[in-house]
Every structure is written in C-alpha cells, then in structure tokens.
Write an enzyme that holds these catalytic residues in place. Structure first.
Site, PDB file in Angstrom:
ATOM      1  N   GLU A 355      24.057  10.432 100.268  1.00 42.49           N
ATOM      2  CA  GLU A 355      23.602  11.297 101.348  1.00 42.49           C
ATOM      3  C   GLU A 355      22.091  11.473 101.421  1.00 42.49           C
ATOM      4  OE1 GLU A 355      24.727  14.148  97.859  1.00 42.49           O
ATOM      5  OE2 GLU A 355      25.467  12.284  98.720  1.00 42.49           O
ATOM      6  N   GLU A 389      29.070  12.319 104.342  1.00 40.20           N
ATOM      7  CA  GLU A 389      27.621  12.242 104.120  1.00 40.20           C
ATOM      8  C   GLU A 389      26.856  13.136 105.083  1.00 40.20           C
ATOM      9  OE1 GLU A 389      26.997  10.890 101.380  1.00 40.20           O
ATOM     10  OE2 GLU A 389      28.973   9.983 101.228  1.00 40.20           O
ATOM     11  N   HIS A 392      26.668  16.710 104.049  1.00 39.31           N
ATOM     12  CA  HIS A 392      25.659  16.955 103.015  1.00 39.31           C
ATOM     13  C   HIS A 392      24.274  17.237 103.593  1.00 39.31           C
ATOM     14  CE1 HIS A 392      27.645  16.340  99.227  1.00 39.31           C
ATOM     15  NE2 HIS A 392      28.017  15.111  99.475  1.00 39.31           N
ATOM     16  N   GLU A 411      29.885  18.407  96.180  1.00 35.74           N
ATOM     17  CA  GLU A 411      30.792  17.306  96.532  1.00 35.74           C
ATOM     18  C   GLU A 411      32.169  17.792  96.984  1.00 35.74           C
ATOM     19  OE1 GLU A 411      29.790  14.509  97.081  1.00 35.74           O
ATOM     20  OE2 GLU A 411      27.948  14.295  95.932  1.00 35.74           O
TER      21      GLU A 411
END
Length: 969
Positions: A355, A389, A392, A411
């Site tokens: 990310e 991603e 994030h 995560e």
C-alpha cells in the site's frame, strides 16, 4: 513518460546542476562497490579511521541477551526525530564487470534533537557506505546550530545500524542534517530496492523497484526505519533515458543529462506528505500506463509491461479503482489525501500488493485481468486486493499504528473493509457474505491451536525484523478482519464508520495505538445511544489481548448457555497466560425455526436465556451469518432437528448458516465435543444443495479426511460417498450450462461449477474425466486456440495432467514458460503439480531452486502445491529438508512465505514417524527458521493432534463411509 507539472527554466537549470554533481559522485562511488561489499558483510562493529577507506577491526560484536549499549538494542532511542529526507538514487539496469547489479546514491536527513545525546543511530542494512570524505557520514547544524565533530562511525550488523559517535552532544531542540553516500546491490531478493526481470520481444528487461515493509527501507538508504518516525521525503531518481521513474508523489518535468559519456535522465518528485519509511516506493522501468479521465478529481494510472497494457489487462483495474476510492471517501467521510494513485503490476513481487502511499505495487495477478483468459476468481482477487490497498490510504498511511505489535489493526481492518469496497465495485457478487468463507472459517482452524497468539502483542515482545515478519500471518489479517466485522455488526456499520471518521481526523499524519480507535468508536456509540454490556474497549480487549475464541454451547431444553476456550486438540497444553482467563463478551444472535431473534450478550462462563428453549418440532441456529467470531454447539436433540431440517427443506436455514453448521460440526468433532459421524451427517443433504458456500465448506472439511486417510482403506468408500453426493451437482451444472457451453450468470455459481467438475473428476463420475482430458487434448492439438473456459482452466489442467503422463506435463510446462498473462501462468504452475509421476514431481521440485524456471516469488507456492499431491508430499518433505539451508539463505529467512512453506508441506503429517522427523528437522536447523518459527511449532502441535484423531476415528469413519456409499440417496 507520464503527465508532469510545469516548472520554470531556472528550476530546470538548477536540477541539471544538482544532477551533474550527484552523477559525478555516484559514478565514483560505484567503482568501489565490489570491494566494499565484502567489508560490509564482515563482523561489526568496525571503525573507519579518519583518513583511510579501510575499516580497522574492533573486538567482535555480539548482541547479548541484555543489551549493554544503545546500538545493541533493536529499537531506536527517542533522542532524535526525523523531519525530512532528500534522497538521490541511481539504479543500474545492467550488470557491472563483476556481474552485479548495483545502485548508488546519497541522502540528507534533517532531524531534530529531542533529548541531548552524543550518539546518532540510524538504520542501514546491506549498504556499503563510502569514505571519500573523512567519515561515513557528515553532520551539519541547521538554523544556527553548531554540529559536533564525529568521533567514529561503524556499521552494527546485528541491529542494522549506522552508528555515529560524536565528540560532544547534540543539543535538545536543535536541528541537524546528516549526509551519507552509499552503494548497494540491486539484488533479486524481493526486498528493499531490488530488481525484477521479464522478457519482452525476446529482450530481457530489468525493473528497479521496492518493497520496504516492514524493515527494508534501510536497504535503500540510511533512515530512521520505524513506523512512528514519520518524515517528508524529497526523492530524486537518475535513470536511463528510455525508462520512466515513479515515486509516491508526482514528478516534476524530467531533465536529460550527459555525464561520463552516459545519457541519463534525472527525475525529481514533489515532497511527499509526512509518512513512514515503510510506505516509501520508487520504480524505474520501461512500462506504460492507462489513466483516468482528465476531469477526475484524482489522477489514477495503471502501470504494467507494455504488452499487458496494450492487451487491455489494466482496464478492469482502472474501471474499478475510481468507484472504490469514492466508496472509501464516503465511508471514512474523508477526501483522498493525495493528487494521484499510481498502481503498478510487477513481474516479481513477494506479497500480493503493498500500500505505498500514492504508488501501490502489485503482483501482476493482483492487478491485471484479461477477460478472455482470466477466471472469475482472478477478477475477484483483483477487485479485493485493489480495495484492500486503497483502504490503507487512510487507515495505515494517513494514520499509522505506532509499532508493529498493532499490525493486526492495520491489516485486519483493511482486510475487512476490502470486502465492503469490492462489494461496492461489484454489487452482484455478494462479497459481504464471502468474507466468511474466505477469511473466517480458515483462520478459526489456526486460532484453535494452543500455539496461536493474540492479535495484539506487547511492544517489547516484537523487536527483531524476523519477529515483525512473523506477524504477517492469518491471525493478523483474517482474525483481525473477523473481530472488526463483529464489532461493526454489534454497533452497526453506520456507527462504526462515524467512529472511524473522527479517529482519522484527530490522528491524520500521526501515529496511534489500538486504544485510540476504541475511544473514538465509543464516542460514536455514545452519540448513537447504543446500549452495550460494557464499554467498547472492555469488550474488544478480550478479543485482541488473548488468543483463541470461545465455543458457545446452547442447551435448547433449559436455555443454558456456556462458553469455553475452543481447542482443536482438547488435550493440548495452553501455556500462554490470558489476562481474562479465556472468557469473552460474546454477542449471540439466533434464529428459531426461521425467525430471527434479538441479540443476547454472554458475558460470563454460564448464563440462562429461556428464549432459547424450544417447543416440539422447533429448531435453533445461533450466530446468524457468522457475525460473531465463535463456534456453536447444541444439545443432541437440537442437532438432530437441524439435521432433519437440512434433509427435508435445507433452504429454510440461511445459506451462510448451512455452511456454518457443517464447519462447526466438523471442528467440534475434531475437538471431541461431538461424534465424528454427526459431522459427516451434516453433508448428507448436499445431494440437494446447489449453493457454493455449503459445498465449499464441506469440501474443505472433507479435505482433512483426505489428508488423514488417502493412504488407508478409508479412501475407497470415502471416494464412493462423495461421488454419490456430487453426481447431482455435476448434472445440475451440465444442464445449467447447456452441456458446458455457457457460463453461469451468478458469481458463486461460477465457483460451484468448478467444485462440481473437480470433485466429479477426482471421484470418477461418469463422463467427467473424458470431458476434461478431451478439452485439454484439443488444446494440445491446437495450442494457439485454447477454448477451455477461464473459470475451469485450473481444474481441467489439473485433471488432464493427473490422468496423463510426460507428454501432457511437457506441454503444460511449455505453455507455462510462454504465458504472457500472469494469472494463466499461475493456473499452469498449479496444474503441473497434479501429475501422478514421481519423477516429474522431482523434476518440478528442482526447478524451484532455479529462478530462471520458477520465479523466487513463486517457489514457495510451487513446493506447497506439490506437497498437496499425496504422491508429491513425501518428495516435497525430503526436498525442503535436504535443501533447507539453500532455501532459507538464498530466498530470505525474513520472507513472509516461510510459514506457508512449513505449514503446507506438513499438513498431511499424522504418524509417530512423521512427528519424529519434524522434531529432527527442528533440531537440525535450530534458530534457522526466520518467519517460519511459529509455523514450525504449529506443525508439531497439529501433527500430534492428527495422530490422536486418526487413532480415535479411523474405524468409525471407515464404517460410516462404507454404509453411506451403498445406501440409496
């Protein structure tokens, strides 16, 4: 070259002057790389004598159990705080005279002295710092500060520091700048600043790219490489003129320069937002891109190999990135904080994706999609990884956890909301349900081991890079997602997102600990007037500070409810203490004979709820749609009523709960809480079932029986039973697809069609093997025209190669090597492991140690695929034992995939002999398992449990399958 920003001619001239100066230094530095490389690998510390480039030896450094010096500690002291970096890097995309690919560069880091100190510790790993100046590093005072002189410098290899000792202290409150220049290897180790290679039009192309998480930014340049040490980065890349350079922020107009007869380009980038080192990224490549429309608020670009872009493989990612970004902006109630979102598909990449803020890096399979070749599963993978991603960009990048012990929050959260983002992008896929199958059921099997671990650890327990790497496991990702989903369910998704908004607003561009999130969610709960049995922090700490989860047992005759720590092996010893005595606050939801009831909180080991008692012919299912992270057991009468309901009208029970009943029963049986035959009876209704989730859940649980019994007399009757159950499903899809000529419309039907064919072929359903081998043979006869449906390719390839011999294997290998689409190569890579020929499997294993045949990123997967074949498993086990040192050292002991390798090769272990072999393997390679250390302990525990389970169940399982295989449907 991509779109840049206009800058004045004066700025361009300045850039050229800077570039020429940097190039002159860098060219000189590269000359000494080969000699310096060996010095850096010598035992540290060594001191650089003031006027020589030769390290003078100091007493050998050993890191004692209790560090005596600051540089022997793995955590940075709190005396210095970085403000900004100015980094220039020049990667060489061709090898030097020593056949090494290198990069060289220099860095200036501006930092503030927070506490007076005469020591600078800054991370540096596998960099050869040169000594054209008096020392490794030059220190300058800024804003009127006077810099102390340098006493000595050395590289402390165990803790990966450049140590700079000063003759007098830095002054608290003053600002300083540290300059270093260095050379490193642009290796193919998939970490730090590394190289990736591919062939295009018969020519080898080299990409210089990065993977910094968790602790490899220090391999690219000296830096304060901890997530809380945020700073602004000013990046400059020098690169061949035919290449493009990318980084986290937008580039200024590139400048062409000529130096020492070399035609080069210098690309500078706008300063980044304040961010952590692990999110830094830069790439030099010959890729091209497609971009969002000019009127878009955020510039989105999809980068990949030229041919991949020309073939339209990036189109789907571009189409879905905008809607997913817009979803998260609304979900967080926060605008995307950057001007652009570059996403790049790399031929070699260790993780699925990373990310990096503004420049997300992916495996090709996680970003590229070709409708004519890629499957439905490939498409879902692209959508969910992009969503993960992009999630994030706020949660992890804008707001970052202070230390890696809270990696689960970063995560686990991104994993959970990735399903929400993907659901927005593809609303017909039912992604919110698929999280149960994809994440929750699987991680429960891991978290039910005595060797599991809590989601959140103490900071002092996570120090070394290998400790950090171990955290990148299914507990962190999947259990983290499961408990956050549970939290969102019981406070409602709307309240959850409002809490996230205030959390992000308060801590943007800063760092947090998990309790900060609990605080903001509590504020949202209070504002919404939601009643909970305890504050959010009290409830959730029981789920994150102790490992495992409960099994809730409901007696529908009395309304009695109990909870206890669920262990797959009830005889295993739990030696990890729990701050809450393995009790949880459990949100219980339930359905009584098809009607959903109110939520009930179980807050002690025992309670009674009379609403859960049943009348005549009523049944009860608890944990609706698996909203809570727990298993459910019932009294025997309710189990019988559920089995009766499944056998008569299974659709009255929600589809997720049909899958849950199967998964709970099989796992409760392994834990000796119900009889194994009861678990097997939950599969009897499947001959009437056409939905994917129950079938896939049953298949996974029966896979355990295959692992335990495919070398025993149980195998034959088990095959016969499954054949009987799957035949109606095979016929159903044959009719639905008009004799296999159409693709099912429903997303999950496309998955279940694969189950129907693969199970039918593996159990010998009439017509199946001829179907798959016929399709494969047609392809072999006309390799340019593969008409096999993309969804069916994996199972067709595997089935045909298993039924065939060398000719089929060699054809598939040729197709694998020539594949230009990564998802197609992955399918063939898996299918090659399906052969029944031991010599072909041994040949394939040897290929795993040759990166020219099997890329390093794929070696672990390939070995695990081979081990999943009952013929290949002992071959793979022998292979990794005899080659462990090479695999560990050459493929990197810190690789996230080492745990997967040990887990995959030992899943089938169920005998005393195999247990002793595993113990011997542990002894032979003591301390040499890196990120696979925890997986090794789990493998030992699992093997012991398997031995006990087989001894207890083999006879009754054989008798049950024998009886059911011959009984009428």
């Amino acid at each position: 070259m991509g779109k840049g920003f206009y800058i004045s001619k004066a700025v361009v001239v300045t850039c050229v002057v800077v570039a020429i100066s940097a190039v002159a230094t860098i060219i000189a530095l590269s000359v000494v790389y080969s000699q310096e490389k060996s010095k850096n690998e010598a035992t540290a510390p060594s001191t650089i004598s003031p006027n020589t480039a030769t390290p003078s030896t100091q007493p050998p450094a050993t890191t004692p159990s209790t560090p005596k010096e600051p540089w022997q500690c793995y955590r940075l002291p709190d005396s210095l705080a970085p403000i900004s970096y100015n980094v220039t890097l020049w990667p060489r995309l061709e090898p030097n005279a020593d056949d090494l690919y290198i990069f060289s560069g220099n860095s200036k880091v501006v930092f503030k002295c927070v506490k007076e100190t005469d020591l600078i510790l800054i991370h540096s790993n596998k960099l050869n710092l040169t000594t054209f100046k008096e020392h490794h590093a030059t220190l300058t005072g800024l804003d009127g500060a006077t810099a102390p002189t340098v006493k000595k410098t050395w590289l402390e290899a165990p803790t990966q520091y450049l140590v700079v000792q000063l003759n007098s202290p830095l002054q608290a409150g003053s600002i300083y700048e540290l300059f270093t220049d260095f050379v490193g290897e642009l290796a193919d180790d998939l970490g730090g600043f590394y190289r990736s290679e591919y062939i295009e039009d018969g020519v080898k192309k080299v990409v210089a790219t990065t993977q910094m998480q968790p602790t490899d930014a220090r391999k690219a340049f000296p830096c304060f490489d901890e997530p809380a040490m945020k700073a602004v980065f000013h990046m400059t890349l020098i690169h061949p003129q035919e290449t493009v350079a990318l980084s986290n922020s937008m580039n200024y107009d590139p400048v062409n320069i000529t130096m020492h007869g070399l035609n080069l380009t210098q690309t500078r980038f706008e300063p980044t937002e304040i961010m952590s080192t692990y999110l830094l990224a830069f790439v030099v490549c010959e890729f091209t891109y497609i971009a969002s429309k000019p009127e878009a608020d955020v510039l989105v670009r999809i980068w990949a190999r030229r041919k991949a872009i020309e073939e339209g493989q990036g189109d789907y990612a571009l189409e879905k990135t905008g809607p997913i970004l817009a979803f998260f902006e609304k979900y967080y109630n926060s605008s995307y904080p950057l001007k652009k979102s570059d996403q790049i598909a790399l031929p070699d990449f260790s993780a699925g994706a990373m990310e990096n803020w503004g420049l997300i890096t992916y495996r090709e399979t996680a970003l590229l999609y070709n409708p004519g070749v890629s499957s439905n599963g490939d498409k879902e993978w692209v959508a969910t990884v992009i969503s993960h991603e992009l999630a994030h960009m706020w949660f992890g990048n804008l707001v970052t956890t202070r230390w890696w012990n809270d990696l689960w929050l970063n995560e686990g959260f991104a994993t959970y909301v990735s399903y929400l983002g993907a659901n927005k992008a593809e609303p017909t896929w039912n992604m919110k349900d698929l999280i149960v199958l994809n994440e929750i059921f699987g991680v429960m099997a891991v978290d039910a081991l005595a060797s599991s671990h809590p989601l959140s650890s103490k900071e002092e327990d996570i120090l070394k890079p290998e400790h950090i790497s171990e955290l990148f496991d299914s507990i962190t990702y999947s259990k983290g997602a499961a408990v956050l989903r549970m939290l969102s369910e019981f406070i409602t998704e709307s309240v959850f997102s409002k809490g996230l908004h205030t959390y992000l607003e308060e801590f943007k561009y800063n760092n947090t600990v998990y309790t900060d999130l609990w605080k903001h969610l509590q504020m949202a709960v209070d504002k919404a007037g939601i009643s909970l049995p305890s504050p959010v922090e009290v409830i959730m700490n029981r789920w994150i500070l102790q490992m495992g989860f409960p099994v809730v047992t409901i007696d529908t005759k009395t309304g009695s409810i109990t909870q206890k720590h669920f262990l797959l092996d009830p005889d295993s010893v739990v030696d990890r203490p729990s701050p809450f005595n393995y009790e949880w606050y459990v949100p219980i939801t339930w359905i009584k004979t098809g009607v959903e009831k109110e939520q009930y909180w179980l807050v002690a080991k025992e309670a009674t709820n009379k609403n859960m008692t049943l009348g005549v012919d009523e049944w009860l299912v608890a944990n609706i749609d698996m909203r809570g992270f727990y298993r459910v057991n019932y009294d025997s009468d309710n189990w019988e009523r559920l089995l009766t309901q499944l056998g008569s009208k299974h659709t009255d029970i929600p589809v997720i709960n049909r899958a849950q009943i199967i998964d709970d029963a099989f796992n409760l049986a392994r834990a000796k809480m119900v009889n194994t035959t009861l678990a097997l009876r939950t599969t009897k209704f499947l001959h009437e079932e056409v939905e994917y989730m129950p079938w896939q859940t049953a298949r996974r649980n029966l896979d355990y029986f295959y692992l335990m019994f495919d070398r025993s007399e149980v195998y034959g009757p088990m095959q016969a039973y499954i054949k009987k159950q799957v035949t109606p499903l095979f016929d159903y899809f044959k009719d639905l697809t008009v004799n296999w000529t159409k693709i099912p419309e429903k997303h999950t039907d496309q998955y279940n069609q694969v189950n129907a064919i693969s199970l039918a072929c593996s159990t010998g359903v009439e017509g199946c093997k001829n179907l798959t081998t016929g399709w494969f043979k047609e392809w072999m006869e006309n390799e340019a025209n593969n008409t096999i449906s993309p969804n069916l390719k994996s199972t067709v390839y595997c089935s045909a190669i298993a039924a065939g011999g060398e000719e089929e294997w060699d054809f598939a290998w040729s197709m694998y090597k020539n594949a230009t689409i990564a998802s197609e190569a992955d399918k063939l890579m898996y299918a090659l492991s399906c052969t029944k020929q031991p010599w072909l499997l041994n040949r394939y294993l040897k290929y795993c140690l040759d990166p020219k045949k099997i890329r390093k990123q794929d070696a672990t997967f390939t070995i695990v695929y081979i081990a999943s074949n009952p013929i290949g498993q002992p071959l793979a086990w022998d292979f990794i034992r005899s080659n462990w040192n090479h695999i560990f050292n050459d493929y990197g002991g810190g690789s996230f995939s080492f745990g997967r390798l040990i887990d995959g090769v030992t899943k089938r272990f169920s005998t005393e002999f195999e247990y002793k072999q595993l113990l011997q393997f542990k002894e032979d390679n003591a301390g040499n398992f890196g990120s696979g250390t925890a997986s090794l302990e789990q493998a030992l525990e699992r093997t012991k449990a398997n031995m006990n389970w087989v001894a207890m169940n083999e006879k009754q399982v054989f008798e049950w399958f024998t009886k059911e295989a011959s009984s009428p449907v």
